[in-house]
Design a protein around this motif. Structure first.
Motif, PDB file in Angstrom:
ATOM      1  N   ARG A  32       0.922  -1.195  -0.027  1.00  0.00           N
ATOM      2  CA  ARG A  32      -0.089  -0.202  -0.140  1.00  0.00           C
ATOM      3  C   ARG A  32       0.853   1.122   0.011  1.00  0.00           C
ATOM      4  NH1 ARG A  32      -4.568  -2.213   3.958  1.00  0.00           N
ATOM      5  NH2 ARG A  32      -5.911  -3.236   2.334  1.00  0.00           N
ATOM      6  N   LEU A  33       1.993   1.270   1.025  1.00  0.00           N
ATOM      7  CA  LEU A  33       3.058   2.350   0.766  1.00  0.00           C
ATOM      8  C   LEU A  33       3.560   2.421  -0.405  1.00  0.00           C
ATOM      9  CD1 LEU A  33       4.205   4.667   2.279  1.00  0.00           C
ATOM     10  CD2 LEU A  33       5.852   3.057   3.239  1.00  0.00           C
ATOM     11  N   ALA A  34       3.984   1.664  -1.172  1.00  0.00           N
ATOM     12  CA  ALA A  34       4.594   1.743  -2.567  1.00  0.00           C
ATOM     13  C   ALA A  34       3.496   2.055  -3.535  1.00  0.00           C
ATOM     14  CB  ALA A  34       4.931   0.400  -2.941  1.00  0.00           C
ATOM     15  N   GLU A  35       2.234   1.529  -3.479  1.00  0.00           N
ATOM     16  CA  GLU A  35       1.392   2.160  -4.235  1.00  0.00           C
ATOM     17  C   GLU A  35       0.992   3.531  -4.248  1.00  0.00           C
ATOM     18  OE1 GLU A  35      -2.225  -0.286  -3.153  1.00  0.00           O
ATOM     19  OE2 GLU A  35      -2.098  -1.627  -4.589  1.00  0.00           O
ATOM     20  N   ASN A  36       0.949   4.127  -3.046  1.00  0.00           N
ATOM     21  CA  ASN A  36       0.823   5.598  -2.742  1.00  0.00           C
ATOM     22  C   ASN A  36       1.914   6.375  -3.337  1.00  0.00           C
ATOM     23  OD1 ASN A  36      -1.628   5.022  -1.516  1.00  0.00           O
ATOM     24  ND2 ASN A  36      -0.690   5.010   0.681  1.00  0.00           N
ATOM     25  N   GLU A  37       3.412   5.677  -3.093  1.00  0.00           N
ATOM     26  CA  GLU A  37       4.165   6.550  -3.775  1.00  0.00           C
ATOM     27  C   GLU A  37       4.503   6.352  -5.064  1.00  0.00           C
ATOM     28  OE1 GLU A  37       7.981   4.762  -1.917  1.00  0.00           O
ATOM     29  OE2 GLU A  37       7.562   5.568   0.151  1.00  0.00           O
ATOM     30  N   LEU A  38       3.842   5.504  -5.849  1.00  0.00           N
ATOM     31  CA  LEU A  38       3.934   5.654  -7.401  1.00  0.00           C
ATOM     32  C   LEU A  38       2.739   6.271  -7.693  1.00  0.00           C
ATOM     33  CD1 LEU A  38       4.905   4.347  -9.863  1.00  0.00           C
ATOM     34  CD2 LEU A  38       3.312   2.492  -9.673  1.00  0.00           C
ATOM     35  N   GLN A  39       1.603   6.158  -7.026  1.00  0.00           N
ATOM     36  CA  GLN A  39       0.463   7.217  -7.409  1.00  0.00           C
ATOM     37  C   GLN A  39       0.913   8.731  -7.081  1.00  0.00           C
ATOM     38  OE1 GLN A  39      -2.687   6.473  -8.531  1.00  0.00           O
ATOM     39  NE2 GLN A  39      -2.725   8.614  -8.979  1.00  0.00           N
ATOM     40  N   ASP A  40       1.896   9.106  -6.133  1.00  0.00           N
ATOM     41  CA  ASP A  40       2.379  10.503  -6.035  1.00  0.00           C
ATOM     42  C   ASP A  40       3.060  10.857  -7.226  1.00  0.00           C
ATOM     43  OD1 ASP A  40       1.064  10.988  -3.549  1.00  0.00           O
ATOM     44  OD2 ASP A  40       2.722  10.435  -2.279  1.00  0.00           O
ATOM     45  N   LEU A  41       3.962  10.021  -7.721  1.00  0.00           N
ATOM     46  CA  LEU A  41       4.809  10.315  -8.796  1.00  0.00           C
ATOM     47  C   LEU A  41       3.720  10.533 -10.214  1.00  0.00           C
ATOM     48  CD1 LEU A  41       7.522  10.602 -10.309  1.00  0.00           C
ATOM     49  CD2 LEU A  41       7.343   7.973 -10.660  1.00  0.00           C
ATOM     50  N   MET A  42       2.985   9.750 -10.178  1.00  0.00           N
ATOM     51  CA  MET A  42       1.778   9.860 -11.212  1.00  0.00           C
ATOM     52  C   MET A  42       0.910  11.046 -11.293  1.00  0.00           C
ATOM     53  SD  MET A  42       2.350   7.310 -13.078  1.00  0.00           S
ATOM     54  CE  MET A  42       1.465   7.462 -14.335  1.00  0.00           C
ATOM     55  N   ASP A  43       0.727  11.677 -10.028  1.00  0.00           N
ATOM     56  CA  ASP A  43       0.093  12.804  -9.904  1.00  0.00           C
ATOM     57  C   ASP A  43       1.088  13.941 -10.450  1.00  0.00           C
ATOM     58  OD1 ASP A  43      -2.327  11.376  -8.987  1.00  0.00           O
ATOM     59  OD2 ASP A  43      -1.986  12.011  -6.750  1.00  0.00           O
ATOM     60  N   GLN A  44       2.237  13.711  -9.944  1.00  0.00           N
ATOM     61  CA  GLN A  44       3.128  15.066 -10.176  1.00  0.00           C
ATOM     62  C   GLN A  44       3.373  14.996 -11.668  1.00  0.00           C
ATOM     63  OE1 GLN A  44       6.964  14.220  -8.014  1.00  0.00           O
ATOM     64  NE2 GLN A  44       5.728  14.062  -6.093  1.00  0.00           N
ATOM     65  N   VAL A  45       3.684  13.955 -12.373  1.00  0.00           N
ATOM     66  CA  VAL A  45       3.516  13.882 -13.874  1.00  0.00           C
ATOM     67  C   VAL A  45       2.285  14.483 -14.420  1.00  0.00           C
ATOM     68  CG1 VAL A  45       3.759  12.595 -15.619  1.00  0.00           C
ATOM     69  CG2 VAL A  45       5.228  11.958 -13.730  1.00  0.00           C
ATOM     70  N   SER A  46       1.193  14.227 -13.977  1.00  0.00           N
ATOM     71  CA  SER A  46      -0.037  14.630 -14.497  1.00  0.00           C
ATOM     72  C   SER A  46      -0.136  16.071 -14.422  1.00  0.00           C
ATOM     73  CB  SER A  46      -1.244  14.079 -13.887  1.00  0.00           C
ATOM     74  OG  SER A  46      -1.355  12.791 -14.500  1.00  0.00           O
ATOM     75  N   PHE A  47       0.456  16.515 -13.228  1.00  0.00           N
ATOM     76  CA  PHE A  47       0.109  18.174 -12.879  1.00  0.00           C
ATOM     77  C   PHE A  47       1.283  18.764 -13.862  1.00  0.00           C
ATOM     78  CE2 PHE A  47       1.719  21.904 -10.523  1.00  0.00           C
ATOM     79  CZ  PHE A  47       0.402  22.345 -10.107  1.00  0.00           C
ATOM     80  N   ILE A  48       2.285  18.290 -14.031  1.00  0.00           N
ATOM     81  CA  ILE A  48       3.235  19.164 -14.830  1.00  0.00           C
ATOM     82  C   ILE A  48       2.910  19.051 -16.397  1.00  0.00           C
ATOM     83  CG2 ILE A  48       5.807  18.744 -16.018  1.00  0.00           C
ATOM     84  CD1 ILE A  48       6.576  17.572 -13.101  1.00  0.00           C
ATOM     85  N   LEU A  49       2.328  17.858 -16.770  1.00  0.00           N
ATOM     86  CA  LEU A  49       1.868  17.817 -18.093  1.00  0.00           C
ATOM     87  C   LEU A  49       0.566  18.731 -18.467  1.00  0.00           C
ATOM     88  CD1 LEU A  49       2.168  14.031 -19.145  1.00  0.00           C
ATOM     89  CD2 LEU A  49       3.337  15.855 -19.978  1.00  0.00           C
ATOM     90  N   GLY A  50      -0.186  18.797 -17.517  1.00  0.00           N
ATOM     91  CA  GLY A  50      -1.567  19.302 -17.627  1.00  0.00           C
ATOM     92  C   GLY A  50      -1.057  21.118 -17.453  1.00  0.00           C
ATOM     93  N   ARG A  51      -0.556  21.749 -16.558  1.00  0.00           N
ATOM     94  CA  ARG A  51       0.245  22.975 -16.481  1.00  0.00           C
ATOM     95  C   ARG A  51       0.944  23.300 -17.781  1.00  0.00           C
ATOM     96  NH1 ARG A  51      -3.574  23.303 -14.160  1.00  0.00           N
ATOM     97  NH2 ARG A  51      -3.916  23.638 -11.859  1.00  0.00           N
ATOM     98  N   SER A  52       1.606  22.308 -18.467  1.00  0.00           N
ATOM     99  CA  SER A  52       2.416  22.671 -19.561  1.00  0.00           C
ATOM    100  C   SER A  52       1.444  23.219 -20.726  1.00  0.00           C
ATOM    101  CB  SER A  52       3.346  21.558 -20.000  1.00  0.00           C
ATOM    102  OG  SER A  52       2.874  20.647 -20.571  1.00  0.00           O
ATOM    103  N   VAL A  53       0.233  22.606 -20.671  1.00  0.00           N
ATOM    104  CA  VAL A  53      -0.694  22.990 -21.789  1.00  0.00           C
ATOM    105  C   VAL A  53      -1.398  24.137 -21.351  1.00  0.00           C
ATOM    106  CG1 VAL A  53      -3.077  22.032 -22.691  1.00  0.00           C
ATOM    107  CG2 VAL A  53      -1.268  20.470 -22.284  1.00  0.00           C
ATOM    108  N   SER A  54      -2.075  24.163 -20.184  1.00  0.00           N
ATOM    109  CA  SER A  54      -2.686  25.511 -19.808  1.00  0.00           C
ATOM    110  C   SER A  54      -2.999  25.484 -18.195  1.00  0.00           C
ATOM    111  CB  SER A  54      -4.083  25.474 -20.523  1.00  0.00           C
ATOM    112  OG  SER A  54      -4.953  26.395 -19.759  1.00  0.00           O
TER     113      SER A  54
END
Length: 148
Positions: free
Chosen positions: A94-116
């Motif tokens: 569960r801890l590893a899942e949360n850490e991987l989810q946090d990475l995915m959230d960061q990537v999504s945030f960066i990609l989304g903000r690079s668009v608008s």
């Protein structure tokens, strides 16, 4: 859809990004934790049995306390869930899942903000959410602690 050089470049970049994520420390920890849980035959069986019990739980929930197995299922689901929650291997997964989810959230945030700045970014972490406390349109007239 017509493939252009720009589109090919975007898909190549997406492939490169996904490979970087797969090679990340978070992904490696997740794979190790997953393998640890599911290579333990007894634990894997407990998880499988719990999944079947969850299906029964959902059936019991439809009828509530009028279901003949209500008390037994409700007690068993709590006991089994607690046992799984206290398992060290499950906790590590569960801890590893949360850490991987946090990475995915960061990537999504960066990609989304690079668009608008206006792009809505789904996230399990409120830090990366593009919505204010009222931005999700709760529709409850302030039930989400926002002022309508």
């Amino acid at each position: 859809m017509i493939m252009t050089y720009e589109w090919v470049g975007i898909t190549d970049s997406a492939d490169e990004l996904s490979e970087m994520i797969l090679q990340s420390e978070q992904a490696a920890k997740y794979r190790d934790a997953y393998d640890s849980v599911y290579s333990d035959k007894l634990l894997a069986r407990e998880i499988h049995d719990f999944a079947r019990l969850k299906e029964l739980y959902e059936e019991v929930q439809r009828f509530g306390k009028y279901h003949p197995d209500y008390k037994r299922v409700m007690k068993q689901i709590r006991v089994d869930k607690r046992r799984l929650d206290l398992n060290e291997k499950v906790a590590e997964l569960r801890l590893a899942e949360n850490e991987l989810q946090d990475l995915m959230d960061q990537v999504s945030f960066i990609l989304g903000r690079s668009v608008s700045e206006a792009v809505k970014i789904p996230s399990s972490n409120p830090f990366f959410s593009s919505d204010s406390s009222c931005g999700s349109g709760c529709g409850t007239g302030g039930g989400c602690s926002c002022s309508a």
